[in-house]
Design a protein around this motif. Structure first.
Motif, PDB file in Angstrom:
ATOM      1  N   ASP A  32      38.980  43.220  38.501  1.00  5.85           N
ATOM      2  CA  ASP A  32      40.216  42.541  38.113  1.00  5.85           C
ATOM      3  C   ASP A  32      41.477  43.310  38.491  1.00  5.85           C
ATOM      4  O   ASP A  32      42.586  42.807  38.324  1.00  5.85           O
ATOM      5  CB  ASP A  32      40.210  42.216  36.621  1.00  5.85           C
ATOM      6  N   ARG A  33      41.345  44.515  39.032  1.00  6.93           N
ATOM      7  CA  ARG A  33      42.509  45.242  39.543  1.00  6.93           C
ATOM      8  C   ARG A  33      42.820  44.868  40.986  1.00  6.93           C
ATOM      9  O   ARG A  33      43.928  45.121  41.465  1.00  6.93           O
ATOM     10  CB  ARG A  33      42.282  46.756  39.456  1.00  6.93           C
ATOM     11  N   PHE A  34      41.865  44.305  41.677  1.00  8.42           N
ATOM     12  CA  PHE A  34      42.020  44.050  43.110  1.00  8.42           C
ATOM     13  C   PHE A  34      41.888  42.571  43.485  1.00  8.42           C
ATOM     14  O   PHE A  34      42.295  42.184  44.580  1.00  8.42           O
ATOM     15  CB  PHE A  34      40.987  44.861  43.895  1.00  8.42           C
ATOM     16  N   PHE A  35      41.304  41.775  42.595  1.00  8.92           N
ATOM     17  CA  PHE A  35      41.101  40.364  42.882  1.00  8.92           C
ATOM     18  C   PHE A  35      41.576  39.527  41.696  1.00  8.92           C
ATOM     19  O   PHE A  35      41.629  40.004  40.566  1.00  8.92           O
ATOM     20  CB  PHE A  35      39.624  40.067  43.150  1.00  8.92           C
ATOM     21  N   ALA A  36      41.890  38.273  41.989  1.00  5.72           N
ATOM     22  CA  ALA A  36      42.224  37.334  40.917  1.00  5.72           C
ATOM     23  C   ALA A  36      40.943  36.976  40.174  1.00  5.72           C
ATOM     24  O   ALA A  36      40.011  36.411  40.762  1.00  5.72           O
ATOM     25  CB  ALA A  36      42.873  36.085  41.500  1.00  5.72           C
ATOM     26  N   CYS A  37      40.877  37.323  38.904  1.00  9.64           N
ATOM     27  CA  CYS A  37      39.669  37.106  38.115  1.00  9.64           C
ATOM     28  C   CYS A  37      40.005  36.325  36.845  1.00  9.64           C
ATOM     29  O   CYS A  37      41.105  36.444  36.304  1.00  9.64           O
ATOM     30  CB  CYS A  37      39.023  38.444  37.721  1.00  9.64           C
ATOM     31  N   ARG A  38      39.066  35.560  36.375  1.00  5.16           N
ATOM     32  CA  ARG A  38      39.246  34.881  35.088  1.00  5.16           C
ATOM     33  C   ARG A  38      37.951  34.969  34.295  1.00  5.16           C
ATOM     34  O   ARG A  38      36.849  34.992  34.856  1.00  5.16           O
ATOM     35  CB  ARG A  38      39.658  33.429  35.279  1.00  5.16           C
ATOM     36  N   ARG A  39      38.110  35.001  32.996  1.00  8.27           N
ATOM     37  CA  ARG A  39      36.976  35.001  32.077  1.00  8.27           C
ATOM     38  C   ARG A  39      36.911  33.624  31.427  1.00  8.27           C
ATOM     39  O   ARG A  39      37.903  33.179  30.860  1.00  8.27           O
ATOM     40  CB  ARG A  39      37.128  36.114  31.045  1.00  8.27           C
ATOM     41  N   SER A 264      33.785  50.923  51.611  1.00  7.70           N
ATOM     42  CA  SER A 264      34.877  50.508  50.727  1.00  7.70           C
ATOM     43  C   SER A 264      34.419  49.342  49.866  1.00  7.70           C
ATOM     44  O   SER A 264      34.084  48.277  50.392  1.00  7.70           O
ATOM     45  CB  SER A 264      36.096  50.072  51.550  1.00  7.70           C
ATOM     46  N   PRO A 265      34.398  49.483  48.542  1.00  7.83           N
ATOM     47  CA  PRO A 265      33.984  48.348  47.707  1.00  7.83           C
ATOM     48  C   PRO A 265      34.918  47.156  47.839  1.00  7.83           C
ATOM     49  O   PRO A 265      34.460  46.004  47.810  1.00  7.83           O
ATOM     50  CB  PRO A 265      33.983  48.922  46.285  1.00  7.83           C
ATOM     51  N   PHE A 266      36.221  47.422  48.000  1.00  2.16           N
ATOM     52  CA  PHE A 266      37.152  46.304  48.173  1.00  2.16           C
ATOM     53  C   PHE A 266      36.807  45.508  49.431  1.00  2.16           C
ATOM     54  O   PHE A 266      36.729  44.273  49.412  1.00  2.16           O
ATOM     55  CB  PHE A 266      38.593  46.806  48.260  1.00  2.16           C
ATOM     56  N   ALA A 267      36.588  46.217  50.545  1.00  4.70           N
ATOM     57  CA  ALA A 267      36.251  45.542  51.798  1.00  4.70           C
ATOM     58  C   ALA A 267      34.920  44.796  51.679  1.00  4.70           C
ATOM     59  O   ALA A 267      34.764  43.687  52.219  1.00  4.70           O
ATOM     60  CB  ALA A 267      36.197  46.550  52.939  1.00  4.70           C
ATOM     61  N   LEU A 268      33.954  45.381  50.974  1.00  4.39           N
ATOM     62  CA  LEU A 268      32.653  44.746  50.788  1.00  4.39           C
ATOM     63  C   LEU A 268      32.793  43.420  50.051  1.00  4.39           C
ATOM     64  O   LEU A 268      32.300  42.377  50.503  1.00  4.39           O
ATOM     65  CB  LEU A 268      31.723  45.683  50.032  1.00  4.39           C
ATOM     66  N   TRP A 269      33.477  43.444  48.910  1.00  2.51           N
ATOM     67  CA  TRP A 269      33.593  42.220  48.117  1.00  2.51           C
ATOM     68  C   TRP A 269      34.508  41.201  48.786  1.00  2.51           C
ATOM     69  O   TRP A 269      34.288  39.995  48.663  1.00  2.51           O
ATOM     70  CB  TRP A 269      34.037  42.554  46.700  1.00  2.51           C
ATOM     71  N   ARG A 270      35.513  41.675  49.521  1.00  5.97           N
ATOM     72  CA  ARG A 270      36.337  40.744  50.287  1.00  5.97           C
ATOM     73  C   ARG A 270      35.488  40.027  51.336  1.00  5.97           C
ATOM     74  O   ARG A 270      35.621  38.811  51.547  1.00  5.97           O
ATOM     75  CB  ARG A 270      37.490  41.496  50.968  1.00  5.97           C
ATOM     76  N   ALA A 271      34.585  40.764  51.989  1.00  4.22           N
ATOM     77  CA  ALA A 271      33.717  40.144  52.993  1.00  4.22           C
ATOM     78  C   ALA A 271      32.769  39.131  52.338  1.00  4.22           C
ATOM     79  O   ALA A 271      32.510  38.062  52.910  1.00  4.22           O
ATOM     80  CB  ALA A 271      32.927  41.219  53.733  1.00  4.22           C
ATOM     81  N   ILE A 272      32.239  39.451  51.167  1.00  6.59           N
ATOM     82  CA  ILE A 272      31.369  38.507  50.456  1.00  6.59           C
ATOM     83  C   ILE A 272      32.127  37.246  50.087  1.00  6.59           C
ATOM     84  O   ILE A 272      31.639  36.120  50.258  1.00  6.59           O
ATOM     85  CB  ILE A 272      30.753  39.184  49.218  1.00  6.59           C
ATOM     86  N   ASP A 274      34.687  36.069  51.639  1.00  9.19           N
ATOM     87  CA  ASP A 274      34.926  35.332  52.880  1.00  9.19           C
ATOM     88  C   ASP A 274      33.699  34.490  53.272  1.00  9.19           C
ATOM     89  O   ASP A 274      33.835  33.361  53.744  1.00  9.19           O
ATOM     90  CB  ASP A 274      35.293  36.285  54.017  1.00  9.19           C
ATOM     91  N   VAL A 275      32.509  35.057  53.092  1.00 11.57           N
ATOM     92  CA  VAL A 275      31.300  34.288  53.365  1.00 11.57           C
ATOM     93  C   VAL A 275      31.232  33.076  52.447  1.00 11.57           C
ATOM     94  O   VAL A 275      30.901  31.959  52.873  1.00 11.57           O
ATOM     95  CB  VAL A 275      30.048  35.166  53.201  1.00 11.57           C
ATOM     96  N   GLU A 276      31.555  33.275  51.164  1.00 11.97           N
ATOM     97  CA  GLU A 276      31.509  32.168  50.206  1.00 11.97           C
ATOM     98  C   GLU A 276      32.535  31.082  50.564  1.00 11.97           C
ATOM     99  O   GLU A 276      32.324  29.907  50.275  1.00 11.97           O
ATOM    100  CB  GLU A 276      31.751  32.690  48.798  1.00 11.97           C
ATOM    101  N   ARG A 277      33.661  31.482  51.170  1.00 19.64           N
ATOM    102  CA  ARG A 277      34.655  30.506  51.590  1.00 19.64           C
ATOM    103  C   ARG A 277      34.295  29.842  52.916  1.00 19.64           C
ATOM    104  O   ARG A 277      34.951  28.896  53.345  1.00 19.64           O
ATOM    105  CB  ARG A 277      36.024  31.184  51.758  1.00 19.64           C
ATOM    106  N   GLY A 278      33.300  30.399  53.599  1.00 21.39           N
ATOM    107  CA  GLY A 278      32.933  29.860  54.900  1.00 21.39           C
ATOM    108  C   GLY A 278      33.751  30.435  56.033  1.00 21.39           C
ATOM    109  O   GLY A 278      33.730  29.910  57.148  1.00 21.39           O
ATOM    110  N   THR A 279      34.475  31.552  55.754  1.00 16.86           N
ATOM    111  CA  THR A 279      35.299  32.166  56.799  1.00 16.86           C
ATOM    112  C   THR A 279      34.756  33.506  57.267  1.00 16.86           C
ATOM    113  O   THR A 279      35.352  34.153  58.111  1.00 16.86           O
ATOM    114  CB  THR A 279      36.736  32.374  56.293  1.00 16.86           C
ATOM    115  N   GLY A 280      33.613  33.946  56.703  1.00 18.05           N
ATOM    116  CA  GLY A 280      33.042  35.231  57.093  1.00 18.05           C
ATOM    117  C   GLY A 280      32.317  35.134  58.421  1.00 18.05           C
ATOM    118  O   GLY A 280      31.997  34.046  58.920  1.00 18.05           O
ATOM    119  N   ALA A 281      32.033  36.323  59.006  1.00 18.19           N
ATOM    120  CA  ALA A 281      31.345  36.368  60.295  1.00 18.19           C
ATOM    121  C   ALA A 281      29.923  35.843  60.150  1.00 18.19           C
ATOM    122  O   ALA A 281      29.248  36.110  59.163  1.00 18.19           O
ATOM    123  CB  ALA A 281      31.329  37.794  60.827  1.00 18.19           C
TER     124      ALA A 281
END
Length: 282
Positions: A32-39, A264-272, A274-281
């Motif tokens: 929640d410090r790096f991404f928009a998160c909701r509970r 980088s955990p930020f880069a890892l989760w950003r890539a995941i 992106d895959v979920e959005r259909g924009t990942g490699a």
């Protein structure tokens, strides 16, 4: 439903996470410090969730508990075992990884010598004990007997089946501390639904090292083949280069339980995401 310290949140409206701090800097990440998160105030009837809570020794039981509340972990118990325990992943990778045998009870030195000879690499079916060289790289029968006595008392190893592996000559990076496995030219790779989402040096705290473009193609190509064969949603594959130049599989793990190493955990989760959005490699 949730155990003490656990937190359920949705990241970027794309990914559900069940997280809990472990105190391990190479594993914990403040989403929640790096991404928009909701509970959520009200849970959906069913959701697929990635757990980042450390290691559950009762994964199958926890899977059932959460499923009863409509929370479906990304790995079934069978997929978790496929990704995590060598006796489950090894049969699909025999041509890509050192020859290995495992035992339901701690074996005697004579059996290991007959099956593999010396030296051997010894570990639990899931992991080593803090990369201790004296419990892992075994040169002969007396050292093996001492190691088995230590395994019986070790808090990490005593409950795991013993795995003995052919000791392959790996390309070294540095020797490290006296009782630590020497750092090899080894890399950790993360795969989300068959797609590469992160890679980096496994031994990230010591002498810096990285891949040339050609080595990157070979190493990541090996990881991709492993991900294809094991076919689980969130896989970690550790690969290393032998002195000969050949790349081999060192270990596989459930991405839910794995530390980030030099990634980088930020880069890892950003890539995941992106895959979920259909924009990942692809």
């Amino acid at each position: 439903m949730l155990r003490p310290g656990e937190d359920l949140l949705q990241v970027e409206e794309r990914l559900w996470l069940l997280s809990a701090p472990t105190g391990q800097g190479t594993y914990d990440f403040a989403f929640d410090r790096f991404f928009a998160c909701r509970r959520p105030y009200v849970l959906p009837e069913s959701m697929e969730v990635v757990a980042r809570v450390g290691v559950w020794n009762d994964y199958a039981e926890r899977y059932r508990e959460l499923a009863e509340a409509g929370i479906r972990l990304v790995h079934t118990p069978e997929q978790h075992l496929q990704a995590t325990e060598l006796p489950h992943w090894y049969p699909k990778l025999t041509d890509l990884t050192p020859r290995s045998v495992w035992f339901d009870e701690r074996p005697d030195a004579e059996t290991v010598e007959r099956l593999l000879g010396w030296p051997v690499f010894v570990k639990g079916e899931r992991q080593t004990s803090r990369h201790r060289k004296s419990l892992s790289i075994i040169e002969g029968p007396e050292q093996f007997r001492q190691a088995m006595a230590a395994y019986a008392k070790d808090p990490i190893l005593h409950w795991q089946r013993v795995v003995c592996r052919e000791l392959r000559p790996l390309r070294r990076v540095e020797e490290g501390a006296p009782d630590r496995i020497p750092s090899s030219f080894e890399f950790r790779t993360f795969w989300w639904k068959g797609q590469l989402v992160g890679w980096g040096p496994y031994w990230w705290q010591g002498t810096p090292y990285t891949l040339t473009p050609e080595a990157q193609r070979e190493a990541l190509g090996l990881g991709r083949e492993v991900a294809r064969r094991l076919d689980v949603p969130f896989l970690v594959v550790d690969v290393a280069q032998e002195v000969s130049g050949r790349w081999i599989v060192i270990e596989c793990n459930d991405g839910q339980e794995s530390g980030y190493a030099g990634i980088s955990p930020f880069a890892l989760w950003r890539a995941i995401l992106d895959v979920e959005r259909g924009t990942g490699a692809a």
